[in-house]
Design a protein around this motif. Structure first.
Motif, short mmCIF file in Angstrom:
data_model
loop_
_atom_site.label_atom_id
_atom_site.label_comp_id
_atom_site.label_asym_id
_atom_site.label_seq_id
_atom_site.Cartn_x
_atom_site.Cartn_y
_atom_site.Cartn_z
N MET A 16 -33.83 47.62 -18.71
CA MET A 16 -33.66 47.81 -17.33
C MET A 16 -34.72 46.98 -16.59
O MET A 16 -34.58 46.26 -15.48
CB MET A 16 -33.56 49.13 -16.86
CG MET A 16 -32.94 49.32 -15.41
SD MET A 16 -32.92 51.13 -15.00
CE MET A 16 -32.28 50.89 -13.32
N TRP A 17 -35.97 47.18 -16.99
CA TRP A 17 -37.25 46.44 -16.24
C TRP A 17 -37.09 45.09 -16.88
O TRP A 17 -36.93 44.93 -17.92
CB TRP A 17 -38.43 47.00 -16.61
CG TRP A 17 -38.86 48.48 -16.33
CD1 TRP A 17 -38.80 49.48 -16.98
CD2 TRP A 17 -39.53 48.80 -14.98
NE1 TRP A 17 -39.27 50.69 -16.30
CE2 TRP A 17 -39.55 49.98 -15.11
CE3 TRP A 17 -39.82 47.94 -13.61
CZ2 TRP A 17 -40.07 50.82 -14.09
CZ3 TRP A 17 -40.24 48.77 -12.78
CH2 TRP A 17 -40.69 50.10 -12.85
N PRO A 18 -37.12 44.01 -15.86
CA PRO A 18 -37.25 42.56 -16.48
C PRO A 18 -38.52 42.42 -17.18
O PRO A 18 -39.45 43.25 -17.10
CB PRO A 18 -37.46 41.78 -15.07
CG PRO A 18 -36.88 42.58 -14.18
CD PRO A 18 -37.11 44.03 -14.38
N TYR A 19 -38.51 41.57 -18.24
CA TYR A 19 -39.62 41.39 -18.97
C TYR A 19 -40.88 40.88 -18.22
O TYR A 19 -40.61 39.72 -17.51
CB TYR A 19 -39.67 40.64 -20.23
CG TYR A 19 -40.98 40.18 -20.89
CD1 TYR A 19 -41.52 41.19 -21.64
CD2 TYR A 19 -41.38 38.98 -20.76
CE1 TYR A 19 -42.57 40.98 -22.49
CE2 TYR A 19 -42.56 38.69 -21.39
CZ TYR A 19 -43.26 39.62 -22.24
OH TYR A 19 -44.46 39.33 -22.78
N SER A 20 -42.01 41.43 -18.61
CA SER A 20 -43.35 40.75 -17.94
C SER A 20 -44.35 41.09 -18.74
O SER A 20 -44.69 42.36 -19.31
CB SER A 20 -43.78 41.22 -16.37
OG SER A 20 -45.02 40.90 -15.89
N GLU B 192 -31.38 47.90 -2.47
CA GLU B 192 -32.07 46.85 -3.03
C GLU B 192 -33.17 47.24 -4.19
O GLU B 192 -33.45 48.37 -4.18
CB GLU B 192 -32.76 46.17 -2.06
CG GLU B 192 -33.86 47.10 -0.94
CD GLU B 192 -34.42 46.06 0.01
OE1 GLU B 192 -34.02 45.17 0.40
OE2 GLU B 192 -35.32 46.78 0.71
N ASN B 193 -33.49 46.39 -4.88
CA ASN B 193 -34.69 46.21 -5.69
C ASN B 193 -34.41 47.24 -7.09
O ASN B 193 -35.25 47.62 -7.49
CB ASN B 193 -36.04 47.16 -4.99
CG ASN B 193 -36.51 45.85 -3.92
OD1 ASN B 193 -36.38 44.78 -4.10
ND2 ASN B 193 -36.98 46.53 -2.73
N ILE B 194 -33.21 47.59 -7.14
CA ILE B 194 -32.83 48.37 -8.73
C ILE B 194 -33.38 47.53 -9.84
O ILE B 194 -33.20 46.07 -9.47
CB ILE B 194 -31.57 48.95 -8.50
CG1 ILE B 194 -31.30 49.90 -9.69
CG2 ILE B 194 -30.53 47.71 -8.74
CD1 ILE B 194 -30.06 50.76 -9.62
N ALA B 195 -33.85 47.89 -10.76
CA ALA B 195 -34.18 47.05 -12.04
C ALA B 195 -35.41 46.30 -11.44
O ALA B 195 -35.81 45.45 -12.43
CB ALA B 195 -33.07 46.30 -12.66
N VAL B 196 -36.27 46.43 -10.64
CA VAL B 196 -37.42 45.75 -10.06
C VAL B 196 -38.47 46.54 -9.57
O VAL B 196 -39.65 46.35 -10.08
CB VAL B 196 -36.99 44.62 -8.92
CG1 VAL B 196 -38.37 43.97 -8.58
CG2 VAL B 196 -36.06 43.89 -9.28
N TYR B 197 -38.05 47.54 -8.86
CA TYR B 197 -39.11 48.41 -8.35
C TYR B 197 -38.65 49.82 -8.61
O TYR B 197 -37.54 50.43 -8.64
CB TYR B 197 -39.31 48.42 -6.90
CG TYR B 197 -40.14 47.33 -6.25
CD1 TYR B 197 -41.53 47.40 -6.32
CD2 TYR B 197 -39.55 46.19 -5.84
CE1 TYR B 197 -42.29 46.29 -5.56
CE2 TYR B 197 -40.40 45.02 -5.48
CZ TYR B 197 -41.67 45.07 -5.32
OH TYR B 197 -42.26 44.17 -4.63
N PHE C 152 -38.53 55.02 -13.79
CA PHE C 152 -37.37 54.02 -13.75
C PHE C 152 -37.43 52.99 -12.87
O PHE C 152 -37.83 53.69 -11.57
CB PHE C 152 -36.18 54.69 -13.51
CG PHE C 152 -35.60 55.58 -14.87
CD1 PHE C 152 -34.34 55.51 -15.15
CD2 PHE C 152 -36.30 56.18 -15.68
CE1 PHE C 152 -33.42 56.11 -16.23
CE2 PHE C 152 -35.68 56.88 -16.83
CZ PHE C 152 -34.44 56.74 -17.01
N PRO C 153 -36.75 51.89 -12.75
CA PRO C 153 -36.94 51.04 -11.64
C PRO C 153 -35.66 51.29 -10.96
O PRO C 153 -34.59 50.57 -10.79
CB PRO C 153 -36.82 49.64 -12.31
CG PRO C 153 -36.25 50.12 -13.48
CD PRO C 153 -36.62 51.32 -13.89
N THR C 154 -35.56 52.21 -9.97
CA THR C 154 -34.25 52.76 -9.24
C THR C 154 -34.14 52.33 -7.77
O THR C 154 -33.21 52.58 -7.47
CB THR C 154 -34.48 54.35 -9.41
OG1 THR C 154 -35.61 54.84 -8.96
CG2 THR C 154 -34.00 54.87 -10.70
N GLY C 155 -35.24 51.48 -7.31
CA GLY C 155 -35.22 50.80 -6.14
C GLY C 155 -35.11 51.63 -4.92
O GLY C 155 -35.78 52.73 -5.03
#
Length: 355
Positions: free
Chosen positions: A267-271, A298-303, A285-288
């Motif tokens: 779910m999180w992008p690789y970094s 906005e921003n689910i799977a990012v923040y 979780f990155p639940t936006g």
């Protein structure tokens, strides 16, 4: 030829029809581009079998009298007869019963053939509501059942407090109100992601201070929305060092976030700057977030973002956030009502005998 192949052929035919319209092959292609852009709401995440309604619009030229709309999908049935193409601006579909990634495309076509067609595609990740189907998270050391709706939450002790290790998902129904919203308004995914709450919905509009001194707000009885001091206590337990709430909390974004997978996809992008080790089982979780009083998501799977219940002197309110591309667990502030983020509930730690 099997049904899947037939659907793909039908999809290809629909796309070709949209692209060429009714213009003869030997006529010079002098078509114009449509003005405006297609827009329709479709959830980023949804549960299996969920019914989704959507309406496409946004084209300003040509006029409506020269427009027709249709929808195409190779993997979502668009009607009772297993359609893969459906005419009209509005659509109601039932998502598949199998988890996975699915897509749907809306087309605007010029009836006269004077304009190029316009398209937009949306992709939805269909999941189950069984927490066991989610990978990468760590069970807590205890469980709590919310008597208001029967929801079960995992929790762990960090420092002086016990923390939910899942996001709150109480919707207010037991109290005759509506609290928070699921991301995209996609009912059911909050069983996995929790709900997004404005600060006022989360806290009941009450500011808190001191260790364990937050308001109950949307939390169950005996639990509260964490104060600034509660967050600092978590930071001390996680890092072994006293950290000010206004600090960036280097390293804790990686330590407290989980390598969540849905349908076996991360779910999180690789970094390389945040490997989401989740060593303490806090399960971020990155639940936006939401904006405009739950009008935009906005921003689910990012923040991932979580409220603090302590109001700032200027009337703004703080939250902490984890961004996929840094290892920090940073802080920011916003207004009390239009912005929505997640909630973790806390309570003073008790002995096993008292649990």
């Amino acid at each position: 030829m099997d049904r899947k192949c037939l659907k793909l052929l039908a999809l290809a035919a629909a796309v070709m029809t949209a692209a060429v319209g009714c213009r003869p092959d030997d006529e010079e292609d002098d078509r114009l581009y449509m003005s405006g852009s297609l827009n329709f709401d479709f959830p980023s995440y949804a549960v299996v079998g969920q019914v989704v309604e959507s309406y496409v619009s946004g084209i300003t030229t040509p006029s409506g009298s020269d427009l027709e709309y249709f929808w195409v999908s190779s993997d979502i049935d668009l009607g009772d007869d297993d359609l893969d193409t459906l005419m009209g601006q509005a659509i109601t579909v039932t998502l598949p019963d199998e988890p996975g990634e699915y897509s749907i495309t809306a087309y605007a076509r010029s009836i006269s053939g004077e304009y190029y067609s316009s398209t937009k595609t949306a992709t939805v990740q269909v999941i189950t509501t069984d927490a066991g189907s989610v990978g990468g998270w760590m069970p807590g050391t205890g469980e709590f059942v919310d008597g208001r709706d029967g929801s079960t939450y995992q929790y762990r002790q960090y420092g002086s407090l016990e923390w939910f290790t899942q996001n709150l998902r109480y919707d207010g129904a037991a109290d005759g109100t509506v609290l928070g919203r699921p991301y995209d308004g996609s009912e059911g995914i909050d069983d996995i992601f929790g709900r997004l709450y404005s600060w006022n919905d989360a806290t009941g509009g009450v500011s808190g201070s001191g260790l364990g001194g937050g308001p109950q707000g949307a939390c169950p009885e005996g639990w509260s929305v964490p104060t600034v001091e509660d967050w600092e206590d978590l930071a001390l337990a996680a890092s072994g060092t006293e950290l000010d709430f206004l600090g960036h909390w280097e390293g804790l974004g990686e330590t407290l976030s989980a390598p969540i997978t849905l349908n076996s996809s991360a779910m999180w992008p690789y970094s390389p700057d945040n490997l989401h080790t989740n060593t303490l089982g806090w399960n971020a979780f990155p639940t936006g977030n939401s904006r405009d009083h739950y009008g935009e998501y906005e921003n689910i799977a990012v923040y991932g973002m979580w409220w603090a219940s302590t109001e700032n002197p200027d009337g703004t309110v703080p939250y902490r956030f984890i961004y996929y591309n840094t290892d920090t667990f940073d802080n920011y502030y916003t207004d009390k009502d239009s912005y929505g983020v997640s909630v973790r509930c806390v309570r003073p730690a008790v002995s096993q005998e008292q649990q």
